[in-house]
Design an enzyme around this catalytic site. Structure first.
Site, PDB file in Angstrom:
ATOM      1  N   GLU A 164      -2.809  49.616  96.597  1.00  0.00           N
ATOM      2  CA  GLU A 164      -3.078  50.436  95.399  1.00  0.00           C
ATOM      3  C   GLU A 164      -4.153  49.845  94.482  1.00  0.00           C
ATOM      4  OE1 GLU A 164       0.056  49.841  96.460  1.00  0.00           O
ATOM      5  OE2 GLU A 164       1.095  51.759  96.627  1.00  0.00           O
TER       6      GLU A 164
ATOM      7  N   HIS B  65      11.407  54.262  92.063  1.00  0.00           N
ATOM      8  CA  HIS B  65      10.794  55.521  92.517  1.00  0.00           C
ATOM      9  C   HIS B  65      11.179  56.665  91.589  1.00  0.00           C
ATOM     10  CE1 HIS B  65      10.453  53.030  96.095  1.00  0.00           C
ATOM     11  NE2 HIS B  65       9.629  53.912  96.639  1.00  0.00           N
TER      12      HIS B  65
END
Lengths: 367, 326
Positions: free
Chosen positions: B60, B129
């Site tokens: 990322e 998440h």
């Protein structure tokens, strides 16, 4: 035309790694051409390099400007004339000058926190760089960026960065954008040995490798990440070895030899332009100054520094140019005077420039 | 006007903008053949090819940083960060690079970057998440923040985000991907940043909610209306810029404000909105401004615990009734 003979060390991932020290070997009268040999467990190569003497003189001139600029900046900071911090590149001039000499106009360059030399070598205006250090409106960033954030997009110089390794991903992106737009531009990414231990270094090298992007990585291994010696921060002798893990070549060159750096970057740039991908060039050099203002350099000995000063890239180049009669003592004095004048003009310009208008503080956060 | 899902609306925005501007490209994990973890980029690879639909390794910071470099040099990248929780990995890229470079490099180059990500809970995905983290980025000058709650907002605001010359954090919500609504085509779908949307009109209290909480608040407002409490409900749609004027105007009318936030209560978005309201309209307030937010705990995985954490329509109704009666 004249000749210099440079030792380029190519890494050989299968060879036994040992504590080989880098050195420059010059033999002006040698007739040998490229010749491979083994030196303490690694494959090495002599390359007899042909180059125009004028090119060397130009390199010498730019290296002098960088040296005097950085010395002046150190002075101004220690007198308190200039605030904040700065990271001088004294001793590393050959990397900046050699690498930038290998580029075409329009190529991208990303720099580091120690970036004044890169910017000057890429054609940045010393006056506007100095004015930025003074926090003046006429500086490259209007006084907002300071030492670590200066760019000139018209030169392809995308700026330094205050985060170690911060510009490495930016170079990936510049190369990606060049590829998407089918231009012939490449991105040259300067970074130091310290940055080679950031996660983004590894992620970026992998992305560039899988996308075959036109990037030339130029690692300025100046032997210390602030105070940490490379020997304590790496379990490999050569940072260039890391390229093998990403599937592209890594080479070690003498970073105190501008021609060695230039030729290595030229080869890598050509590879990049041909779509063959990236190269990691590790330039072994030495930061002759402290990390930044106030560094007492407790982590290294004065003896070590004296040895490094004997390999000062500017002295070496001057000796070489003098030895073959290219540069007379008079020429040397006049080149130095000229370089000092460039720097003093820059200081005058910076001193006489206006500070930014405080009412512009909130302008330009958004485009 | 066609009724489509929030996911389809996002995909339409990407398709239309990629067709309109060849410098727009998308990159992220599993966005090519797979179509993205939530299916938003499905079909883009076939339409625009692997040059403009770039599958990335799990890196990322590396690929977000690359998008920043690409944005600075003439392209318009749209990054997908699969779950908003992973934004922690790219915080340096967003905060120290994307958000600052235009200003600190003396306004030499814009950074037209969009980072799309799926935020929020409701699906029992657990602590890494399910988070709601927009408050982190409201504190950073130089980033725009979009929090759409309907298909029309999702499409219109994503198109605007891609055309914007600044870094935009575009926060989608997992519980909204299947929400259906009407959308327009092409430029008619465009929506400006910094314009709150009035969802229902009423006199008894002002309610402010965005993203999934906007949908929950809408349901709550209907229930309240049936019970005789009329609600002026606003969805700010973008948190940076934040459109305060209609919110202030509403509180002048109702004298009561309830701000509903999925994120943790402390130093949340609702604290900022409450403070701004208080600064401007305190003399009109008939009761203290009320915040309804998640407690300061990591998002637990168990459905029972997650439900207990995140405000829902029932909690909103209850908070509204308490506020009206105070």
């Amino acid at each position: 035309m004249g000749w210099t003979l440079t030792l380029c060390t190519t890494y050989d991932s299968t060879s036994v790694r040992d504590e080989t020290r880098w050195e420059n070997i010059r033999a002006p009268n040698s007739e040998s051409k490229t010749k491979e040999f083994r030196l303490q467990g690694r494959t090495c190569m002599y390359r007899k390099i042909r180059c125009a003497m004028q090119e060397l003189i130009d390199h010498y001139r730019t290296m002098l400007v960088i040296r005097f600029f950085e010395e002046e900046v150190e002075d101004l900071f220690s007198q308190g004339v200039v605030k904040g911090t700065t990271h001088p590149a004294i001793g590393q001039e050959a990397v900046a000058v050699g690498a930038c000499a290998a580029l075409r106009p329009g190529d991208y360059v990303t720099s580091t926190h120690r970036g004044h030399g890169h910017f000057l070598a890429r054609g940045g205006d010393p006056k506007r760089i100095m004015a930025e250090l003074f926090g003046k409106q006429s500086g490259y960033s209007g006084g907002r960026g300071g030492s670590q954030f200066m760019a000139d997009f018209s030169l392809g110089f995308l700026g330094g960065n205050g985060i170690t390794g911060g510009s490495i991903p930016v170079a990936t992106g510049a190369a990606l954008s060049a590829k998407l737009q089918a231009s012939e531009q490449i991105a040259l990414c300067f970074f130091g040995d310290g940055a080679a231990n950031q996660g983004t270094f590894h992620e970026s090298l992998n992305l560039v490798a899988i996308w075959k992007l036109p990037v030339v990585y130029v690692c300025e291994n100046n032997m210390y990440a602030m105070s940490m010696p490379v020997g304590d921060a790496f379990a490999v002798t050569d940072i260039a070895d890391r390229a093998a893990g990403y599937g592209f070549p890594g080479v070690v060159v003498d970073g105190n030899d501008p021609i060695a750096v230039q030729r290595a970057v030229e080869t890598a740039a050509e590879r990049a332009r041909q779509g063959e991908g990236a190269t990691l060039i590790e330039c072994k050099t030495y930061r002759l100054s402290g990390h930044s203002r106030g560094d007492q350099r407790h982590y290294r000995t004065r003896e070590e520094e004296a040895r490094a000063r004997a390999a000062d890239p500017i002295l070496r180049l001057r000796e070489m140019l003098s030895a073959d009669g290219t540069l007379s003592d008079e020429d040397d004095v006049s080149l130095k005077d000229e370089a000092r004048r460039v720097v003093s003009d820059a200081v005058t310009f910076a001193q006489e420039s206006e500070y930014p208008d405080p009412t512009t503080l909130e302008k330009g956060v958004f485009a | 006007m066609r009724e489509i899902s929030y996911t389809d609306a996002l995909r339409e925005a990407l398709r239309e903008e990629m067709a309109r501007d060849a410098t727009v490209f998308v990159l992220g994990e599993d966005i090519a053949e797979y179509g993205g973890a939530f299916g938003v980029t499905r079909g883009l690879l076939d339409a625009y090819g692997s040059q403009r639909v770039l599958n990335t390794p799990i890196s990322e910071p590396g690929f977000t940083g690359a998008a920043i470099g690409a944005a600075l040099t003439g392209t318009r990248p749209v990054v997908e960060i699969m779950f908003m929780d992973f934004i922690g990995l790219v915080t340096d890229q967003l905060v120290n690079q994307a958000a600052k470079l235009h200003y600190v490099l003396g306004e030499q180059a814009p950074c037209p970057l969009v980072v799309r990500t799926a935020g929020g809970g409701g699906r029992c995905y657990g602590p890494t998440h399910s988070q709601t983290l927009e408050a982190w980025f409201m504190h950073v000058p130089g980033i725009k923040i979009v929090v759409p709650s309907t298909p029309a907002d999702a499409k219109g605001l994503l198109k605007t985000a891609i055309r914007d010359d600044n870094p935009v954090l575009f926060i989608e919500h997992k519980m909204l991907y299947s929400r259906r609504g009407n959308v327009l085509e092409g430029d008619a779908a465009l929506l400006p940043f910094g314009r709150a949307r009035c969802i229902t009109e009423g006199d008894d209290l002002t309610m402010i909610a965005w993203s999934w909480m906007s949908a929950e608040a809408e349901a709550a407002a209907k229930e309240l209306e049936a019970g005789g409490v009329s609600v002026d409900l606003f969805d700010p749609r973008t948190l940076a810029p934040l459109d305060m004027a209609p919110l202030e105007e509403s509180v002048r009318k109702t004298g009561r404000a309830l701000i509903v936030e999925e994120g943790c209560r402390t130093a949340g978005v609702s604290a900022e909105i409450a403070c701004r309201l208080f600064e401007c309209v305190h003399e009109y307030l008939d009761a203290p401004i009320r915040r309804l937010a998640s407690p300061d705990v990591p998002v637990p995985a168990s459905p029972v615990l997650e439900e207990a954490m995140i405000p829902d329509r029932n909690a909103i109704v209850q908070a509204a009734i308490e506020l009206v009666q105070s």
